[in-house]
Design a protein around this motif. Structure first.
Motif, mmCIF file in Angstrom:
data_model
loop_
_atom_site.group_PDB
_atom_site.id
_atom_site.type_symbol
_atom_site.label_atom_id
_atom_site.label_comp_id
_atom_site.label_asym_id
_atom_site.label_seq_id
_atom_site.Cartn_x
_atom_site.Cartn_y
_atom_site.Cartn_z
ATOM 1 N N TRP A 1 6.425 -11.553 4.305
ATOM 2 C CA TRP A 1 5.130 -10.982 3.836
ATOM 3 C C TRP A 1 5.088 -9.472 4.500
ATOM 4 N N ALA A 2 4.341 -8.807 3.851
ATOM 5 C CA ALA A 2 4.090 -7.290 4.217
ATOM 6 C C ALA A 2 2.924 -6.845 3.517
ATOM 7 N N SER A 3 2.226 -5.745 3.964
ATOM 8 C CA SER A 3 1.074 -5.156 3.535
ATOM 9 C C SER A 3 1.500 -3.630 3.179
ATOM 10 N N PHE A 4 0.975 -3.142 2.110
ATOM 11 C CA PHE A 4 1.618 -1.888 1.663
ATOM 12 C C PHE A 4 0.181 -0.880 1.132
ATOM 13 N N ASP A 5 0.324 0.214 1.835
ATOM 14 C CA ASP A 5 -1.015 1.066 1.334
ATOM 15 C C ASP A 5 -0.680 2.411 1.994
ATOM 16 N N ALA A 6 -1.536 3.650 1.594
ATOM 17 C CA ALA A 6 -1.176 4.919 1.634
ATOM 18 C C ALA A 6 -2.438 5.336 2.747
ATOM 19 N N SER A 7 -2.269 6.431 3.419
ATOM 20 C CA SER A 7 -3.151 7.009 4.382
ATOM 21 C C SER A 7 -2.946 8.680 4.370
ATOM 22 N N LEU B 1 4.625 -8.547 -1.269
ATOM 23 C CA LEU B 1 4.080 -7.278 -0.861
ATOM 24 C C LEU B 1 2.606 -7.328 -1.357
ATOM 25 N N VAL B 2 1.695 -7.132 -0.372
ATOM 26 C CA VAL B 2 0.431 -7.465 -0.700
ATOM 27 C C VAL B 2 -0.285 -5.692 -0.678
ATOM 28 N N LEU B 3 -0.703 -5.498 -1.921
ATOM 29 C CA LEU B 3 -1.211 -3.988 -2.091
ATOM 30 C C LEU B 3 -2.569 -4.106 -2.920
ATOM 31 N N ASP B 4 -2.946 -2.565 -2.978
ATOM 32 C CA ASP B 4 -4.073 -2.619 -3.994
ATOM 33 C C ASP B 4 -3.780 -2.295 -5.601
ATOM 34 N N ASN B 5 -4.802 -2.091 -6.126
ATOM 35 C CA ASN B 5 -4.862 -1.712 -7.611
ATOM 36 C C ASN B 5 -4.545 -0.191 -8.071
#
Length: 230
Positions: free
Chosen positions: A62-68, A139-143
Motif C-alpha cells: 500500500w502507498a500514497s502518491f501525491d505532488a507538493s 497506489l492511492v492517488l487523486d484525480n
C-alpha cells in the motif's frame, strides 16, 4: 470510502491476510485518566509499532502518491518578538515539483520534476517499481488529469501497479498530506546555497519522515479492519 481498484477482483481488505503488530502492556493508571473512547483509540495505536514494519504481505504493498511544491520561502515556524520580526535566510530560486510515494510497507520514493505531464508521471512509476521490485503495488492517488489518463493507467498496469483514485477534493484521505506539512515545517528555518542543495535536502527529509507509520495511523485505523488482519 476509498474506491476499489478496477483490476483487483477482491476488495483491498480481502487482499490482505495478516497485520503484524507489536503488543504493549497497557498502563492501568493511564487508562483511569482517559475516557473509554480515547483509551480505545490510544490502545489501537499502541498496538502498532511506529517504526518501519511489514504491515501487509509482500505480495501487496500500500502507498500514497501525491505532488507538493516545497520552496525555500516557506515559513511554518512562529516567532515571538516585539515589533515586526526580521528573518534573514538564503533563498535560492526553485521551480520544480516534488512528487512523493509514501509507502506504508516498502520503500518510499521522491522525485523532483519540471512538470507533471503524463510522461513524467510514468517515469516516476518506473522508479517506484525499481525501488519496490516484488509484489503488486496498490497506489492511492487523486484525480489529477495526468493520473487518470489512458497513458498513465497503461503504464501502471504494465508495471504491476493498481491505481485507487480518491473522491474529488478529498486531500484529508491522503496519508501523504501530513508528511508534506511536516516536511515544510522542518525545512522552513534551514538555509541552502543553491537549488540543487535544496532539492537534495527535500529528498533526504522526505525519506527520513516516511520511515514513520504515524502519518498513516488514522488512515489505517479508518480504512483497514485490523481485527480481520490479525
Amino acid at each position: 470510502m476509498l474506491a476499489q481498484s478496477s483490476d483487483c477482483s477482491a476488495t483491498p481488505i480481502g487482499c490482505l491476510t495478516r497485520f503484524h503488530v507489536q503488543r504493549r502492556r497497557p498502563d492501568q493508571r493511564m487508562q483511569k485518566n482517559c475516557s473509554p473512547s480515547t483509551w480505545k483509540r490510544r490502545s489501537a495505536r499502541q498496538q502498532m509499532t511506529l517504526s518501519r514494519r511489514p504491515l501487509i504481505p509482500e505480495r501487496l504493498s500500500w502507498a500514497s502518491f501525491d505532488a507538493s511544491w516545497p520552496i525555500p520561502t516557506d515559513n511554518k515556524h512562529r516567532v515571538w518578538a516585539f515589533g515586526t520580526p526580521r528573518l534573514v535566510k538564503q533563498m535560492p530560486q526553485v521551480k520544480t515539483t516534488a512528487v512523493g510515494f509514501y509507502a506504508v510497507n516498502g520503500t518510499s520514493v521522491l522525485r523532483s520534476l519540471e512538470s507533471l505531464h503524463k510522461e513524467r508521471i510514468g517515469e516516476v512509476f518506473e522508479t517506484i517499481r525499481e525501488q519496490n521490485p516484488t509484489g503488486r503495488i496498490l497506489l492511492v492517488l487523486d484525480n489529477f488529469s495526468s493520473h487518470t489518463c489512458t497513458y498513465t493507467r497503461e503504464k501502471a498496469e504494465e508495471l504491476g501497479i493498481s491505481l485507487v483514485f480518491l473522491p474529488v477534493a478529498s486531500p484529508h484521505l491522503q496519508p501523504i498530506e501530513p508528511v508534506w506539512n511536516s516536511l515544510k515545517r522542518y525545512l522552513s528555518p534551514i538555509s541552502t546555497e543553491s537549488a540543487d542543495e535544496f532539492r537534495a535536502l527535500v529528498e533526504a527529509t522526505f525519506l527520513e519522515l516516511t520511515q514513520r507509520l504515524s502519518f498513516a495511523a488514522d488512515w489505517l485505523e479508518t480504512f483497514i479492519d485490523i481485527n480481520r488482519l490479525r
